[in-house]
Design an enzyme around this catalytic site. Structure first.
Site, PDB file in Angstrom:
ATOM      1  N   CYS A 177       8.340 -40.857  10.368  1.00 43.12           N
ATOM      2  CA  CYS A 177       8.514 -41.081  11.809  1.00 43.12           C
ATOM      3  C   CYS A 177       9.932 -40.728  12.252  1.00 43.12           C
ATOM      4  O   CYS A 177      10.266 -39.548  12.276  1.00 43.12           O
ATOM      5  CB  CYS A 177       8.081 -42.500  12.177  1.00 43.12           C
ATOM      6  SG  CYS A 177       7.506 -42.580  13.882  1.00 43.12           S
ATOM      7  N   LEU A 178      10.790 -41.716  12.521  1.00 43.46           N
ATOM      8  CA  LEU A 178      12.159 -41.360  12.910  1.00 43.46           C
ATOM      9  C   LEU A 178      12.818 -40.548  11.789  1.00 43.46           C
ATOM     10  O   LEU A 178      13.636 -39.668  12.051  1.00 43.46           O
ATOM     11  CB  LEU A 178      12.979 -42.626  13.214  1.00 43.46           C
ATOM     12  CG  LEU A 178      14.384 -42.380  13.750  1.00 43.46           C
ATOM     13  CD1 LEU A 178      14.356 -41.686  15.101  1.00 43.46           C
ATOM     14  CD2 LEU A 178      15.169 -43.683  13.877  1.00 43.46           C
TER      15      LEU A 178
ATOM     16  N   LEU B 286       5.917 -70.023   3.414  1.00 45.24           N
ATOM     17  CA  LEU B 286       5.318 -70.493   2.159  1.00 45.24           C
ATOM     18  C   LEU B 286       4.321 -69.482   1.601  1.00 45.24           C
ATOM     19  O   LEU B 286       3.854 -69.619   0.480  1.00 45.24           O
ATOM     20  CB  LEU B 286       4.607 -71.829   2.370  1.00 45.24           C
ATOM     21  CG  LEU B 286       5.498 -73.050   2.560  1.00 45.24           C
ATOM     22  CD1 LEU B 286       4.653 -74.297   2.737  1.00 45.24           C
ATOM     23  CD2 LEU B 286       6.440 -73.218   1.379  1.00 45.24           C
TER      24      LEU B 286
ATOM     25  N   ASP C 191       1.398 -59.688   8.272  1.00 41.30           N
ATOM     26  CA  ASP C 191       0.386 -60.261   7.386  1.00 41.30           C
ATOM     27  C   ASP C 191      -0.906 -59.443   7.392  1.00 41.30           C
ATOM     28  O   ASP C 191      -1.641 -59.433   6.402  1.00 41.30           O
ATOM     29  CB  ASP C 191       0.073 -61.710   7.768  1.00 41.30           C
ATOM     30  CG  ASP C 191       1.007 -62.688   7.039  1.00 41.30           C
ATOM     31  OD1 ASP C 191       1.458 -62.351   5.929  1.00 41.30           O
ATOM     32  OD2 ASP C 191       1.299 -63.762   7.585  1.00 41.30           O
TER      33      ASP C 191
ATOM     34  N   GLU D   5       2.474 -45.260   5.116  1.00 45.11           N
ATOM     35  CA  GLU D   5       2.614 -46.535   4.388  1.00 45.11           C
ATOM     36  C   GLU D   5       1.598 -47.576   4.866  1.00 45.11           C
ATOM     37  O   GLU D   5       1.322 -48.541   4.151  1.00 45.11           O
ATOM     38  CB  GLU D   5       4.051 -47.073   4.521  1.00 45.11           C
ATOM     39  CG  GLU D   5       4.455 -47.627   5.886  1.00 45.11           C
ATOM     40  CD  GLU D   5       4.938 -46.572   6.876  1.00 45.11           C
ATOM     41  OE1 GLU D   5       4.624 -45.383   6.710  1.00 45.11           O
ATOM     42  OE2 GLU D   5       5.628 -46.955   7.852  1.00 45.11           O
TER      43      GLU D   5
ATOM     44  N   HIS E 251       2.649 -42.861  10.003  1.00 42.55           N
ATOM     45  CA  HIS E 251       3.096 -43.899   9.060  1.00 42.55           C
ATOM     46  C   HIS E 251       2.114 -44.012   7.897  1.00 42.55           C
ATOM     47  O   HIS E 251       1.218 -44.861   7.921  1.00 42.55           O
ATOM     48  CB  HIS E 251       3.205 -45.255   9.785  1.00 42.55           C
ATOM     49  CG  HIS E 251       4.328 -45.309  10.744  1.00 42.55           C
ATOM     50  ND1 HIS E 251       5.564 -45.809  10.422  1.00 42.55           N
ATOM     51  CD2 HIS E 251       4.408 -44.902  12.029  1.00 42.55           C
ATOM     52  CE1 HIS E 251       6.373 -45.721  11.463  1.00 42.55           C
ATOM     53  NE2 HIS E 251       5.685 -45.167  12.453  1.00 42.55           N
TER      54      HIS E 251
ATOM     55  N   GLN F  69      11.816 -37.096  12.393  1.00 45.35           N
ATOM     56  CA  GLN F  69      12.512 -36.551  13.565  1.00 45.35           C
ATOM     57  C   GLN F  69      13.947 -36.166  13.195  1.00 45.35           C
ATOM     58  O   GLN F  69      14.463 -35.138  13.633  1.00 45.35           O
ATOM     59  CB  GLN F  69      12.471 -37.578  14.697  1.00 45.35           C
ATOM     60  CG  GLN F  69      11.032 -37.871  15.153  1.00 45.35           C
ATOM     61  CD  GLN F  69      10.937 -38.975  16.197  1.00 45.35           C
ATOM     62  OE1 GLN F  69      11.928 -39.634  16.510  1.00 45.35           O
ATOM     63  NE2 GLN F  69       9.740 -39.183  16.727  1.00 45.35           N
TER      64      GLN F  69
ATOM     65  N   GLU G 104      -5.864 -67.527   9.526  1.00 37.49           N
ATOM     66  CA  GLU G 104      -4.540 -68.045   9.184  1.00 37.49           C
ATOM     67  C   GLU G 104      -3.885 -68.520  10.473  1.00 37.49           C
ATOM     68  O   GLU G 104      -3.794 -67.775  11.447  1.00 37.49           O
ATOM     69  CB  GLU G 104      -3.715 -66.929   8.532  1.00 37.49           C
ATOM     70  CG  GLU G 104      -2.332 -67.385   8.128  1.00 37.49           C
ATOM     71  CD  GLU G 104      -1.401 -66.234   7.723  1.00 37.49           C
ATOM     72  OE1 GLU G 104      -1.871 -65.121   7.436  1.00 37.49           O
ATOM     73  OE2 GLU G 104      -0.185 -66.482   7.721  1.00 37.49           O
TER      74      GLU G 104
ATOM     75  N   ARG H 296       7.067 -42.623  20.465  1.00 35.43           N
ATOM     76  CA  ARG H 296       7.089 -42.082  21.831  1.00 35.43           C
ATOM     77  C   ARG H 296       7.556 -40.628  21.852  1.00 35.43           C
ATOM     78  O   ARG H 296       7.295 -39.898  22.791  1.00 35.43           O
ATOM     79  CB  ARG H 296       8.082 -42.859  22.702  1.00 35.43           C
ATOM     80  CG  ARG H 296       7.658 -44.267  23.015  1.00 35.43           C
ATOM     81  CD  ARG H 296       8.602 -44.916  24.024  1.00 35.43           C
ATOM     82  NE  ARG H 296       8.540 -46.356  23.883  1.00 35.43           N
ATOM     83  CZ  ARG H 296       7.552 -47.117  24.349  1.00 35.43           C
ATOM     84  NH1 ARG H 296       6.547 -46.563  24.993  1.00 35.43           N
ATOM     85  NH2 ARG H 296       7.564 -48.413  24.168  1.00 35.43           N
TER      86      ARG H 296
ATOM     87  N   GLU I 192      15.652 -39.385  22.625  1.00 32.97           N
ATOM     88  CA  GLU I 192      15.665 -40.850  22.587  1.00 32.97           C
ATOM     89  C   GLU I 192      17.089 -41.370  22.816  1.00 32.97           C
ATOM     90  O   GLU I 192      17.280 -42.410  23.427  1.00 32.97           O
ATOM     91  CB  GLU I 192      15.145 -41.349  21.223  1.00 32.97           C
ATOM     92  CG  GLU I 192      15.064 -42.860  21.129  1.00 32.97           C
ATOM     93  CD  GLU I 192      14.332 -43.362  19.875  1.00 32.97           C
ATOM     94  OE1 GLU I 192      13.787 -42.546  19.106  1.00 32.97           O
ATOM     95  OE2 GLU I 192      14.315 -44.584  19.675  1.00 32.97           O
TER      96      GLU I 192
ATOM     97  N   THR J  10       4.711 -83.337   1.409  1.00 32.39           N
ATOM     98  CA  THR J  10       3.283 -83.005   1.529  1.00 32.39           C
ATOM     99  C   THR J  10       2.532 -84.150   2.193  1.00 32.39           C
ATOM    100  O   THR J  10       1.722 -83.943   3.111  1.00 32.39           O
ATOM    101  CB  THR J  10       2.685 -82.716   0.130  1.00 32.39           C
ATOM    102  OG1 THR J  10       3.362 -81.588  -0.404  1.00 32.39           O
ATOM    103  CG2 THR J  10       1.200 -82.455   0.182  1.00 32.39           C
TER     104      THR J  10
HETATM  105  N1  GLN Z   1      11.906 -43.922  17.789  1.00 35.94           N
HETATM  106  C1  GLN Z   1      11.025 -42.862  17.445  1.00 35.94           C
HETATM  107  C2  GLN Z   1       9.937 -42.668  18.478  1.00 35.94           C
HETATM  108  O1  GLN Z   1       9.685 -43.517  19.285  1.00 35.94           O
HETATM  109  C3  GLN Z   1      10.413 -43.083  16.085  1.00 35.94           C
HETATM  110  C4  GLN Z   1       9.522 -44.276  15.995  1.00 35.94           C
HETATM  111  C5  GLN Z   1       9.267 -44.733  14.595  1.00 35.94           C
HETATM  112  O2  GLN Z   1      10.004 -44.405  13.663  1.00 35.94           O
HETATM  113  N2  GLN Z   1       8.269 -45.561  14.425  1.00 35.94           N
HETATM  114  O3  GLN Z   1       9.295 -41.648  18.517  1.00 35.94           O
END
Ligand code: GLN
Length: 550
Positions: free
Chosen positions: A394-395, A27, A83, A522, A520, A398, A153, A475, A418, A204
């Site tokens: 990230c990935l 919701l 969240d 973002e 990251h 890579q 929350e 990793r 990996e 409700t």
């Molecule tokens: N799988 C990759 C790692 O562990 C990338 C991780 C990711 O994209 N958050 O390094």
């Protein structure tokens, strides 16, 4: 880090708002909590939000994104519910480990204490031992003195077995804290029955009755609805549910989540909460920066199409922070960003041109495991060879390295450890400190790390400074053994960890816009502080589109 301009009201005790949900999940408790927090913050109160999740996992780090969407990472390296991303985006302040608690974490500490002998001689029970631990954590941030208002929350839906201990803890707190320090908001659904052409309040009523059976009386009822709720219906809800008619709040579907603080302000949600807290004479909410963002968002002068290549694209929540970052960066550029989800599993050399050819930019998403990897590599190749603005996260970063090693360095078997731990050319390898680890929960390289940016690079230009800090969750890393060869061939490391030398950013100076990052970005984008790489990437997409049209 974020600009904070608070004027704490030092004489007041910490106030607690609890937000529960009924009738159904999804919701938008998180958005309502964040919107209320925004309105209170805009009145100069120091506010934070915490989420209590009823599942047994200690944190959501080990969950597949298909289960609960993206795993959000805080500065201090906690893997949390998505969240918390909304909380940070709305409030423009950092959250931490303490802002997300799960049933698993509660039980883990109680069982740990039991083994240490803390309860010697006693039977350890849900009430009082589990509820005591829940209450302790509910008050933890309040006790720091850093906040005037703590919004909690409560995950899950009233009536679920697993939510009961949380509700019981709130019931006890309502008696233990001063009466004017606690407010309970209950969020429910008022469905519209098409056949009857009517809104229905019965769900409700039932959901509030369930709360009452648990000993809780909501002070405010927020009704999610697709149609306006007439005033006689509000009075009916008020009558059946023991609240005042003005405390029955309508929450209609909004164009964007960022509009919800304004709709809640119109409904006077903040005023009713402040009235319950007996807080008077606060300034009216100052939402100038927020309104400025909304104005730019709703009045775009440009439009671009950007591909988001990933393997969880069926579920929008899996890339929540990336999608939100595009909204922030789009508004900053007065540009409508149409994000096209491209399933990496179905991209190959035969169809990549058809899938990405019409795009103004390509982002290759983060992820784990083998599925969809080759499609990501193929997407990087296409963007690189065709001069399309590219951003890897990230990935995605890579795979940009793997692609370069394979197709430019000619190292055909280059890959990530990996998926092939014994590969002869692991250009992406397991980080040294990861090698001895076997446990999967909370063991990645997590949270904020510094990164030094090389002079004269795209990264340095984008950030406009030489030292940045971004959040991580991985990793594997770029294998140091291959960095020199990659750089000599044109894929330059432009950002490194100042302590370890770990490559955090790579870019191709020869390309109009090609940047890939191990972190990251973002996770730190907010409407009031859009993330610089996203802003530059959207701008590059606009420029690319313009050139294409000439
Ligand atoms: N799988 C990759 C790692 O562990 C990338 C991780 C990711 O994209 N958050 O390094």
């Amino acid at each position: 880090m974020y600009p904070v301009n608070y004027n704490p009201i030092s004489f007041m005790s910490t106030k607690y708002v609890f937000v529960s949900g009924g009738v159904t999940s999804s919701l938008g408790k998180g958005i309502i909590s964040a919107s209320l927090a925004k309105l209170l913050q805009a009145r100069n109160l120091r506010v934070t939000i915490q989420k209590f999740d009823p599942y047994i996992n200690v944190d959501p780090g080990t969950l597949n994104p298909y289960e609960h969407g993206e795993c959000y990472v805080t500065e201090d390296g906690a893997e949390t519910d998505l969240d918390l991303g909304h909380y940070e985006r709305f409030l423009n302040v950092f959250t931490s480990k303490a802002n997300n608690v799960t049933t698993g974490r509660i039980y883990r500490s109680v069982i740990h204490k039991e083994r240490e002998g803390a309860y010697l001689g006693k039977t350890v029970q849900i009430v009082p031992h589990i509820t005591d631990e829940i209450k302790r954590r509910m008050l933890l941030l309040g006790n720091t003195g850093d906040y005037d208002v703590i919004i909690t929350e409560l995950g899950g839906t009233v009536g679920d077995i697993e939510s009961l201990p949380f509700l019981e803890a709130v019931r006890q707190l309502q008696w233990e804290l001063p009466k004017e320090d606690c407010v309970l908001i209950h969020l429910t659904l008022v469905p519209y029955l098409n056949a009857a052409k009517e809104l229905k309040t019965k769900p409700t009523q039932h959901s509030v009755r369930t709360l009452q059976q648990d000993g809780l009386q909501p002070d405010i009822i927020v009704c999610r609805t697709e149609h306006p709720i007439p005033s006689d219906m509000r009075r009916k809800v008020a009558l059946f549910c023991n609240v005042k008619p003005n405390a029955v709040i309508e929450s209609m579907d909004a164009k964007t989540i960022y509009e919800v603080p304004l709709t809640m302000m119109k409904e006077k949600l903040d005023e009713i909460v402040l009235e319950k807290f007996a807080l008077k004479n606060l300034p009216a909410p100052n939402l100038d920066r927020w309104n400025d963002f909304l104005h730019r968002l709703f009045n775009p002068e440009h439009e671009v199409d950007i591909a988001l290549v990933g393997k969880y694209v069926e579920l929008q929540d899996a890339y929540k922070s990336i999608l939100e970052s595009f909204i922030h960066a789009g508004a900053e550029n007065k540009c409508k960003v149409n994000v096209h989800s491209i399933h990496s599993e179905y991209v190959d050399a035969s169809n990549v041109a058809e899938k990405l050819g019409g795009m103004d930019a390509v982002l290759v998403a983060p992820g784990f495991g083998e599925r969809g990897l080759e499609g990501k590599i193929e997407s990087v190749r296409y963007a690189r060879e065709n001069g399309i603005p590219f951003f890897g996260i990230c990935l995605g970063m890579q795979m940009a390295v793997v692609e370069y090693a394979r197709n430019v360095l000619g190292m055909k078997d280059a890959t990530t450890a990996e998926i092939r731990p014994n590969s002869p050319n692991p250009v992406i390898d397991l980080m040294e400190e990861q090698k001895s680890l076997t446990a999967k929960g909370g063991t990645m390289r997590l949270g904020a790390y510094k990164c030094r940016l090389e002079e004269g690079t795209l990264a340095r230009m984008i950030y406009g400074k030489d030292m940045i800090s971004e959040r991580h969750r991985h990793r594997y890393e770029v294998n140091g053994k291959y960095v020199e060869a990659l750089a000599a061939a044109g894929l330059k490391p432009s950002g490194r960890n100042p302590e370890t030398g770990l490559v955090e950013i790579v870019e191709i100076p020869e390309h109009p816009f090609f940047i890939a990052v191990q972190f990251h970005p973002e996770l730190k984008s907010t409407p009031e502080n859009p993330q610089p790489i996203f802003v530059a990437f959207v701008k590059a997409a606009m420029e690319y589109k313009e050139k294409k049209q000439k």
